[in-house]
Write an enzyme that holds these catalytic residues in place. Structure first.
Site, mmCIF file in Angstrom:
data_model
loop_
_atom_site.group_PDB
_atom_site.id
_atom_site.type_symbol
_atom_site.label_atom_id
_atom_site.label_comp_id
_atom_site.label_asym_id
_atom_site.label_seq_id
_atom_site.Cartn_x
_atom_site.Cartn_y
_atom_site.Cartn_z
ATOM 1 N N GLU A 12 33.017 -26.358 -87.933
ATOM 2 C CA GLU A 12 34.106 -25.905 -86.837
ATOM 3 C C GLU A 12 34.270 -27.057 -85.723
ATOM 4 O O GLU A 12 35.395 -27.148 -85.309
ATOM 5 C CB GLU A 12 33.426 -24.538 -86.255
ATOM 6 C CG GLU A 12 33.762 -23.432 -87.097
ATOM 7 C CD GLU A 12 32.496 -22.482 -87.159
ATOM 8 O OE1 GLU A 12 32.010 -22.463 -85.995
ATOM 9 O OE2 GLU A 12 32.339 -21.737 -88.179
ATOM 10 N N SER A 55 27.193 -18.539 -95.716
ATOM 11 C CA SER A 55 27.194 -17.034 -96.220
ATOM 12 C C SER A 55 25.685 -16.855 -96.681
ATOM 13 O O SER A 55 25.555 -15.965 -97.546
ATOM 14 C CB SER A 55 28.094 -16.756 -97.187
ATOM 15 O OG SER A 55 29.444 -16.980 -96.561
ATOM 16 N N LYS A 84 27.081 -19.417 -82.490
ATOM 17 C CA LYS A 84 28.484 -19.662 -82.168
ATOM 18 C C LYS A 84 29.011 -19.230 -80.652
ATOM 19 O O LYS A 84 28.233 -19.124 -79.838
ATOM 20 C CB LYS A 84 29.424 -19.471 -83.330
ATOM 21 C CG LYS A 84 29.050 -19.662 -84.711
ATOM 22 C CD LYS A 84 29.809 -19.510 -85.735
ATOM 23 C CE LYS A 84 29.327 -19.951 -87.116
ATOM 24 N NZ LYS A 84 30.112 -20.099 -88.429
ATOM 25 N N HIS A 140 28.816 -29.690 -86.941
ATOM 26 C CA HIS A 140 29.199 -28.324 -87.585
ATOM 27 C C HIS A 140 30.705 -28.425 -87.952
ATOM 28 O O HIS A 140 31.494 -28.924 -87.368
ATOM 29 C CB HIS A 140 28.710 -27.135 -86.518
ATOM 30 C CG HIS A 140 29.117 -25.796 -87.237
ATOM 31 N ND1 HIS A 140 30.336 -25.265 -87.575
ATOM 32 C CD2 HIS A 140 28.154 -24.942 -88.006
ATOM 33 C CE1 HIS A 140 30.230 -24.123 -88.242
ATOM 34 N NE2 HIS A 140 28.900 -24.259 -88.594
ATOM 35 N N ASN A 151 22.846 -20.081 -85.877
ATOM 36 C CA ASN A 151 23.876 -20.457 -84.877
ATOM 37 C C ASN A 151 24.744 -19.518 -84.758
ATOM 38 O O ASN A 151 25.518 -19.022 -85.359
ATOM 39 C CB ASN A 151 24.814 -21.531 -85.924
ATOM 40 C CG ASN A 151 26.106 -22.156 -85.022
ATOM 41 O OD1 ASN A 151 26.108 -21.780 -84.028
ATOM 42 N ND2 ASN A 151 27.020 -22.522 -85.930
ATOM 43 N N GLY A 207 31.220 -18.481 -93.663
ATOM 44 C CA GLY A 207 31.976 -17.478 -92.872
ATOM 45 C C GLY A 207 32.854 -16.932 -93.876
ATOM 46 O O GLY A 207 33.606 -15.944 -93.749
ATOM 47 N N GLU A 258 26.343 -27.801 -95.562
ATOM 48 C CA GLU A 258 27.054 -26.582 -95.352
ATOM 49 C C GLU A 258 28.430 -26.957 -96.021
ATOM 50 O O GLU A 258 29.401 -27.304 -95.433
ATOM 51 C CB GLU A 258 27.192 -26.176 -93.901
ATOM 52 C CG GLU A 258 25.972 -26.016 -92.945
ATOM 53 C CD GLU A 258 26.247 -25.044 -91.833
ATOM 54 O OE1 GLU A 258 25.544 -24.012 -91.769
ATOM 55 O OE2 GLU A 258 27.006 -25.377 -91.195
HETATM 56 C C1 PEP Z 1 27.665 -21.471 -90.199
HETATM 57 O O1 PEP Z 1 28.442 -21.455 -89.339
HETATM 58 O O2 PEP Z 1 26.697 -22.506 -89.807
HETATM 59 C C2 PEP Z 1 27.283 -20.608 -91.243
HETATM 60 C C3 PEP Z 1 26.568 -20.875 -91.999
HETATM 61 O O3 PEP Z 1 27.993 -19.412 -90.928
HETATM 62 P P1 PEP Z 1 27.940 -18.348 -92.094
HETATM 63 O O4 PEP Z 1 26.484 -17.998 -92.459
HETATM 64 O O5 PEP Z 1 28.444 -17.058 -91.452
HETATM 65 O O6 PEP Z 1 28.642 -18.488 -93.318
#
Ligand code: PEP
Length: 252
Positions: free
Chosen positions: A99, A215, A11, A97, A9, A175, A169
């Site tokens: 966000e 992460s 973003k 997601h 992703n 993040g 997630e």
């Molecule tokens: C995400 O935004 O879906 C995500 C998993 O981000 P990150 O891998 O940076 O934690």
């Protein structure tokens, strides 16, 4: 059939040239990998989708959208519809997601509408969900995830599950550099599969791919992916570097 999937992703990162360079780099990194039953997916920004689709045509990279609007068309300034995505060759879309939920106030009801609109238009849905830190700390993580699933996706028809990928997630791991332990991921993924089995059939549950996101990095991917109910990952930060992303793909 249940598939392994590694999805990046991107973003709101990468302009046109940067997107092109990243796809080119990724193509080189993975061109000789034996990717049997493994899908590699990237989700660039809306403006770079069409060129990414064209650039990936002769490769094993699939290009998907990060979001879409639930309405067919009309006065929704700044939004993008399923038809628009399909017209440039997009076949899948990420919905829910964290966000989108937290920054853009997309609640369970809106997300249910988006899921319905995407599926009705023949798009595959990569549906994201996960608990916040407080819910994890108070041992309400299973309850919260169960409720997000019930409110936004468990209403779909049995035959639509072949067009759904689930992405767990945990918000506290996105993040932040903090990752769910492989055991925490496995516990949740088994729970999710069980929810699908109870509401539909064991066969549907066994066939749905459940990704972990939060992460994931080259250093922890293999351990997380080794768990039986973890079918791959949705990767944010580490998908922005071709070498890191391909190292994660190699860990699947
Ligand atoms: C995400 O935004 O879906 C995500 C998993 O981000 P990150 O891998 O940076 O934690």
């Amino acid at each position: 059939m249940r598939q392994k999937i590694v999805a990046g992703n991107w973003k709101m990162n990468n302009d046109k040239e940067e997107t092109k360079t990243l796809i080119e780099g990724l193509k080189k990194e993975i061109e000789n990998l034996p990717l049997d039953n493994t899908r590699v997916i990237v989700a660039p920004s809306f403006v770079n989708l069409e060129s990414a689709v064209n650039q990936s045509e002769d490769s094993n990279i699939e290009v998907v959208a990060q979001n879409m609007h639930q309405t067919k068309n009309g006065a929704y300034t700044g939004e993008v519809s399923a038809d628009m995505l399909k017209s440039i060759g997009i076949k899948s879309v990420i919905i829910g997601h964290s966000e989108r939920r937290s920054i853009f106030n997309e609640n369970d009801e809106i997300l249910a509408e988006k899921v319905d609109a995407a599926l009705a238009n023949g798009l595959e849905v990569i549906f994201c969900f996960g608990e916040k830190l407080e819910e994890r700390k108070t041992d309400n993580h299973l309850l919260e995830v169960g409720s997000q699933l019930k409110n936004s996706i468990l209403h779909i028809a049995a035959e639509d599950w072949k067009n759904v990928v689930l992405a767990y997630e945990p918000v506290w791991a996105i993040g932040t550099g903090e990752t769910a332990s492989p055991e925490q991921a496995q516990e949740m993924h088994a729970f999710i599969r069980n929810v699908v089995a109870k509401n539909f059939t064991q066969e549907i549950a066994d066939n749905v791919s459940i990704l972990y996101g939060g992460s994931v990095k080259p250093t922890n991917a293999e351990e997380i992916f080794s768990k039986p109910d973890v079918d791959g990952g949705l990767i944010g930060g580490a998908s922005l570097k071709a070498t890191d992303f391909s190292a994660i793909i190699k860990a699947i």
